[in-house]
Design a protein around this motif. Structure first.
Motif, PDB file in Angstrom:
ATOM      1  N   HIS A  61      11.645   9.461  -8.730  1.00 29.71           N
ATOM      2  CA  HIS A  61      12.010  10.373  -7.846  1.00 29.71           C
ATOM      3  C   HIS A  61      13.020   9.335  -6.944  1.00 29.71           C
ATOM      4  N   PRO A  62      14.244   9.918  -6.772  1.00 32.43           N
ATOM      5  CA  PRO A  62      15.191   9.006  -5.987  1.00 32.43           C
ATOM      6  C   PRO A  62      14.747   8.808  -4.369  1.00 32.43           C
ATOM      7  N   GLN A  63      13.979   9.422  -3.907  1.00 28.23           N
ATOM      8  CA  GLN A  63      13.497   9.335  -2.552  1.00 28.23           C
ATOM      9  C   GLN A  63      12.510   8.139  -2.318  1.00 28.23           C
ATOM     10  N   LEU A  64      12.162   7.789  -3.555  1.00 28.30           N
ATOM     11  CA  LEU A  64      11.189   6.839  -3.450  1.00 28.30           C
ATOM     12  C   LEU A  64      11.707   5.452  -3.568  1.00 28.30           C
ATOM     13  N   GLU A  65      13.173   5.354  -3.837  1.00 32.32           N
ATOM     14  CA  GLU A  65      13.858   4.340  -3.984  1.00 32.32           C
ATOM     15  C   GLU A  65      13.848   3.257  -2.647  1.00 32.32           C
ATOM     16  N   ARG A  66      13.966   4.084  -1.400  1.00 28.59           N
ATOM     17  CA  ARG A  66      14.012   3.189  -0.352  1.00 28.59           C
ATOM     18  C   ARG A  66      12.606   2.577   0.045  1.00 28.59           C
ATOM     19  N   PHE A  67      11.331   3.276  -0.559  1.00 28.90           N
ATOM     20  CA  PHE A  67      10.052   2.625  -0.222  1.00 28.90           C
ATOM     21  C   PHE A  67      10.117   1.698  -1.212  1.00 28.90           C
ATOM     22  N   ARG A  68      10.472   1.739  -2.572  1.00 25.82           N
ATOM     23  CA  ARG A  68      10.320   0.707  -3.279  1.00 25.82           C
ATOM     24  C   ARG A  68      11.258  -0.483  -2.889  1.00 25.82           C
ATOM     25  N   ALA A  69      12.213  -0.479  -2.331  1.00 26.12           N
ATOM     26  CA  ALA A  69      12.825  -1.513  -1.556  1.00 26.12           C
ATOM     27  C   ALA A  69      12.360  -2.231  -0.743  1.00 26.12           C
ATOM     28  N   HIS A  70      11.496  -1.585  -0.166  1.00 26.38           N
ATOM     29  CA  HIS A  70      10.697  -2.357   1.300  1.00 26.38           C
ATOM     30  C   HIS A  70       9.862  -3.469   0.673  1.00 26.38           C
ATOM     31  N   PRO A  71       9.833  -4.692   1.562  1.00 31.85           N
ATOM     32  CA  PRO A  71       9.222  -5.916   0.991  1.00 31.85           C
ATOM     33  C   PRO A  71       7.660  -5.561   0.653  1.00 31.85           C
ATOM     34  N   ASP A  72       6.978  -4.360   1.208  1.00 31.82           N
ATOM     35  CA  ASP A  72       5.778  -4.278   0.856  1.00 31.82           C
ATOM     36  C   ASP A  72       5.646  -2.512   0.747  1.00 31.82           C
ATOM     37  N   PRO A  73       6.060  -1.954  -0.395  1.00 33.48           N
ATOM     38  CA  PRO A  73       5.990  -0.429  -0.513  1.00 33.48           C
ATOM     39  C   PRO A  73       4.660   0.404  -0.192  1.00 33.48           C
ATOM     40  N   THR A  74       3.536  -0.297  -0.523  1.00 35.86           N
ATOM     41  CA  THR A  74       2.385   0.453   0.045  1.00 35.86           C
ATOM     42  C   THR A  74       2.376   0.707   1.503  1.00 35.86           C
ATOM     43  N   ALA A  75       2.669  -0.573   2.246  1.00 33.76           N
ATOM     44  CA  ALA A  75       2.378  -0.686   3.739  1.00 33.76           C
ATOM     45  C   ALA A  75       3.578   0.301   4.509  1.00 33.76           C
ATOM     46  N   ALA A  76       4.779   0.293   3.601  1.00 36.95           N
ATOM     47  CA  ALA A  76       5.686   1.339   4.168  1.00 36.95           C
ATOM     48  C   ALA A  76       5.290   2.961   3.969  1.00 36.95           C
ATOM     49  N   ILE A  77       5.008   3.109   2.957  1.00 38.43           N
ATOM     50  CA  ILE A  77       4.255   4.473   2.695  1.00 38.43           C
ATOM     51  C   ILE A  77       3.139   4.695   3.438  1.00 38.43           C
ATOM     52  N   SER A  78       2.336   3.997   3.442  1.00 36.96           N
ATOM     53  CA  SER A  78       1.153   3.892   4.631  1.00 36.96           C
ATOM     54  C   SER A  78       1.708   4.285   6.155  1.00 36.96           C
ATOM     55  N   ALA A  79       2.679   3.462   6.583  1.00 42.29           N
ATOM     56  CA  ALA A  79       3.165   3.655   7.686  1.00 42.29           C
ATOM     57  C   ALA A  79       3.732   4.956   8.030  1.00 42.29           C
ATOM     58  N   TYR A  80       4.320   5.477   7.114  1.00 43.56           N
ATOM     59  CA  TYR A  80       4.975   6.711   6.973  1.00 43.56           C
ATOM     60  C   TYR A  80       3.888   7.819   7.162  1.00 43.56           C
TER      61      TYR A  80
END
Length: 152
Positions: A40-59
């Motif tokens: 899914h294209p919207q996941l690109e920005r989370f995957r580009a984060h240094p820590d994707p799981t921390a980013a989605i958790s923060a979201y």
């Protein structure tokens, strides 16, 4: 899947609940717990984060905070990680053009689904620029994001 870049406070009840469910799905994808939506294209920005799981958790924490403010009970136990203050230092960039596109998309949805909520949020003055972003995002000037699938 729509992971809004907009501040969760702008979403109506249905939109906030849908955002929560979709962000939980995104978390499952990023944790490798589901085979669906992996491209899914919207996941690109989370995957580009240094820590994707921390980013989605923060979201998710941002969405849950808004739900709690409204008196809803979104289960924090479903978020894979506690809020990490260092995630605030590694925010995800979102462009003003992307926020504007999402704002217009939300307004169209609310015109049909929740006109009273639409009237409430459009009474807020955003003439100084784009509407508020989710706390995870840092707004920069620019056009629509490359991952966005714009329909004409």
């Amino acid at each position: 899947m729509r992971l809004w870049s907009l501040d969760p406070a702008l979403l109506d009840r249905q939109g906030l609940a849908a955002c929560w469910r979709e962000a939980l799905l995104a978390q499952a994808v990023l944790l490798g717990r589901t085979a669906g939506y992996t491209a899914h294209p919207q996941l690109e920005r989370f995957r580009a984060h240094p820590d994707p799981t921390a980013a989605i958790s923060a979201y998710l924490h941002g969405v849950r905070d808004e739900a709690t403010r409204r008196g809803y009970r979104f289960d924090a136990e479903r978020i894979s990680r506690p809020l990490d203050p260092s995630t605030r230092d590694a925010r995800i960039v979102v462009t003003s053009g992307q926020l504007d596109l999402e704002w217009q998309h939300l307004l169209r949805k609310l015109a049909v689904r929740s006109p009273a909520h639409r009237a409430k949020i459009t009474s807020v003055d955003i003439s100084a620029g784009s509407p508020a972003a989710h706390p995870l995002f840092a707004v920069v000037p620019g056009g629509v994001a490359s991952w966005e699938r714009v329909r004409s």
